[in-house]
Design an enzyme around this catalytic site. Structure first.
Site, short mmCIF file in Angstrom:
data_model
loop_
_atom_site.label_atom_id
_atom_site.label_comp_id
_atom_site.label_asym_id
_atom_site.label_seq_id
_atom_site.Cartn_x
_atom_site.Cartn_y
_atom_site.Cartn_z
N TYR A 61 -5.33 -3.29 -5.31
CA TYR A 61 -5.37 -1.87 -4.93
C TYR A 61 -6.71 -1.24 -5.33
O TYR A 61 -7.42 -0.67 -4.50
CB TYR A 61 -4.20 -1.13 -5.59
CG TYR A 61 -4.30 0.37 -5.49
CD1 TYR A 61 -4.20 1.02 -4.26
CD2 TYR A 61 -4.51 1.16 -6.63
CE1 TYR A 61 -4.30 2.40 -4.17
CE2 TYR A 61 -4.61 2.54 -6.54
CZ TYR A 61 -4.51 3.16 -5.31
OH TYR A 61 -4.62 4.52 -5.22
N THR A 121 -9.60 6.41 -6.78
CA THR A 121 -8.60 6.32 -7.85
C THR A 121 -9.21 5.90 -9.17
O THR A 121 -10.23 5.19 -9.19
CB THR A 121 -7.52 5.29 -7.45
OG1 THR A 121 -6.70 5.00 -8.59
CG2 THR A 121 -8.13 3.97 -6.99
P1 NAD Z 1 1.50 8.76 0.03
O1 NAD Z 1 2.05 7.39 0.26
O2 NAD Z 1 2.47 9.87 -0.21
O3 NAD Z 1 0.54 9.17 1.25
C1 NAD Z 1 -0.16 8.22 2.02
C2 NAD Z 1 0.07 8.57 3.49
O4 NAD Z 1 -0.65 7.61 4.28
C3 NAD Z 1 1.54 8.48 3.91
O5 NAD Z 1 1.90 9.66 4.60
C4 NAD Z 1 1.59 7.24 4.82
O6 NAD Z 1 2.57 7.36 5.83
C5 NAD Z 1 0.18 7.21 5.37
N1 NAD Z 1 -0.23 5.85 5.76
C6 NAD Z 1 -0.09 4.70 5.05
N2 NAD Z 1 -0.58 3.66 5.77
C7 NAD Z 1 -1.04 4.17 6.94
C8 NAD Z 1 -1.64 3.59 8.09
N3 NAD Z 1 -1.85 2.28 8.17
N4 NAD Z 1 -1.97 4.41 9.11
C9 NAD Z 1 -1.74 5.75 9.04
N5 NAD Z 1 -1.17 6.34 7.98
C10 NAD Z 1 -0.82 5.56 6.94
O7 NAD Z 1 0.46 8.64 -1.18
P2 NAD Z 1 -0.22 9.77 -2.08
O8 NAD Z 1 0.34 9.67 -3.44
O9 NAD Z 1 -0.20 11.08 -1.37
O10 NAD Z 1 -1.71 9.20 -2.12
C11 NAD Z 1 -2.69 9.62 -1.17
C12 NAD Z 1 -3.98 8.90 -1.43
O11 NAD Z 1 -4.41 9.15 -2.77
C13 NAD Z 1 -3.90 7.39 -1.28
O12 NAD Z 1 -5.06 6.92 -0.64
C14 NAD Z 1 -3.84 6.90 -2.72
O13 NAD Z 1 -4.40 5.62 -2.86
C15 NAD Z 1 -4.68 7.94 -3.44
N6 NAD Z 1 -4.31 8.10 -4.87
C16 NAD Z 1 -3.09 8.58 -5.23
C17 NAD Z 1 -2.78 8.75 -6.59
C18 NAD Z 1 -1.44 9.29 -7.04
O14 NAD Z 1 -1.26 9.51 -8.26
N7 NAD Z 1 -0.49 9.55 -6.16
C19 NAD Z 1 -3.72 8.41 -7.57
C20 NAD Z 1 -4.96 7.93 -7.15
C21 NAD Z 1 -5.25 7.80 -5.80
#
Ligand code: NAD
Length: 327
Positions: A141, A117
């Site tokens: 985070y 991120t």
């Molecule tokens: P999201 O919450 O939609 O997806 C994360 C998924 O991980 C979910 O389906 C959740 O059920 C699963 N999860 C969470 N904890 C878990 C666990 N302990 N065991 C198994 N599964 C688990 O989030 P997203 O927006 O799709 O983000 C995905 C990744 O990208 C994350 O790692 C996030 O940190 C990173 N990220 C996202 C953004 C953004 O703008 N959305 C920006 C930078 C980084």
């Protein structure tokens, strides 16, 4: 072609990536505990329920599906919650990633794409932010993501692991075919919040900080379409097949939009009234975050293709209207 284990594949970016994996001939095997994901978003391959901290379950799933590589999205994402409950973040993001890496090494899976991120940069000294800018996260985070990046480096040195860490800026938009979209709960991302105001689901949108040193006083962010992000993951798999060289790359559009520009674009595209009101800045929100994107282009041959704000907002609007039963 090959099975790819996609942790967190029932979530927002993960589900869009699964669709593109399938379109590229891969079979995505989703591993998710559905704490924040959606079972109905798993449509392009098998679903395996499990927690990322459960090493036994991970080994079992890896043995059953023999993935060629892992794409690791699973984790907790909400910065504010990471401040209130850091333990949950260290457990899911750091211990969970460690558990996954151990299972991979034990079972002979050698390649991983990791969701990092822009939060690893903290308060950047200059924008656009290159990957070699100091990584000084200012919240738990971002710190958990930096820790996992370091861990990946150590596993490369010790075990020959191949990895790509992709530092996303703001993921936004929805699948252009309307199959998938953003469904976070609680929602903290700007565009879904503005669109929910357009749908009358909230009375107004708060603008956190109107006195930043930016052209219109509101914070500037780099929004990349989620389907563009998905494409980069498929490219990263090809990259790791060809090269053992670790890669850390920003993923963004390389351009910034202010909060006011986003709200105005949402007003124009929806044709709806969207009330906005000024609120104080949130602690730790930098004025401007924009990605330097040359490295992803050079190493992955990737550029954002559909990340202009109009495409982001119109695809998101189609999705949110559908969710609200309007379309
Ligand atoms: P999201 O919450 O939609 O997806 C994360 C998924 O991980 C979910 O389906 C959740 O059920 C699963 N999860 C969470 N904890 C878990 C666990 N302990 N065991 C198994 N599964 C688990 O989030 P997203 O927006 O799709 O983000 C995905 C990744 O990208 C994350 O790692 C996030 O940190 C990173 N990220 C996202 C953004 C953004 O703008 N959305 C920006 C930078 C980084």
């Amino acid at each position: 072609m090959a099975n790819i284990l996609v942790t967190g594949g029932a979530g927002y970016i993960g589900s869009h990536t699964c669709k593109q994996l399938a379109a590229s001939g891969h079979t995505p095997v989703v591993y998710d505990n559905l704490s924040n994901g959606h079972h109905d978003a798993v449509r392009w391959g098998p679903f395996e329920a499990g927690d990322i901290t459960d090493g036994e379950r991970l080994r079992e799933v890896i043995r059953a599906h023999k993935p060629r590589a892992v794409i690791h999205f699973a984790g907790l994402i909400e910065v504010g919650i990471s401040v209130a409950d850091p333990a949950a973040f260290y457990e899911a993001n750091v211990y969970g990633s460690l558990t996954l890496l151990r299972a991979m090494i034990d079972e002979g899976v050698n390649s991983i794409v990791f969701s990092s991120t822009a939060a690893v940069y903290g308060q950047p000294e200059a924008v656009p932010i290159p990957e070699d800018a100091p990584a000084v996260p200012i919240n738990p985070y971002g710190e958990t993501k930096r820790a996992v990046e370091a861990m990946l480096g150590h596993f490369t040195a010790a075990h020959g692991l191949r990895y790509t860490a992709l530092r996303y800026f703001n993921a936004a938009g929805a699948d252009p075919d309307g199959d998938l979209g953003e469904r976070h709960d609680p929602e903290s991302h700007l565009i879904p919040l503005v669109l929910s105001a357009a749908l009358g689901q909230r009375p107004h949108i708060d603008i956190y900080g109107a006195d930043y040193p930016t052209p219109d006083g509101t914070a500037v962010r780099d929004y990349a379409h989620v389907s563009d992000l998905a494409t980069a993951h498929v490219a990263a798999l090809d990259y790791m097949t060809a090269s053992p060289e670790p890669l850390i790359a920003n993923l963004g559009a390389g351009a910034g939009y202010s909060v006011r520009q986003v709200i105005d674009t949402c007003r124009r595209i929806t044709g709806r009234e969207i009330k906005a009101r000024n609120a104080p800045r949130r602690a730790g929100d930098p004025p401007e975050l924009v990605a330097a994107v040359e490295r992803a282009h050079k190493r992955l041959g990737w550029r954002a293709e559909i990340s202009d704000l109009d495409t982001i907002v119109s695809t998101a609007w189609a999705w949110h209207r559908g969710q609200a039963g309007e379309a």
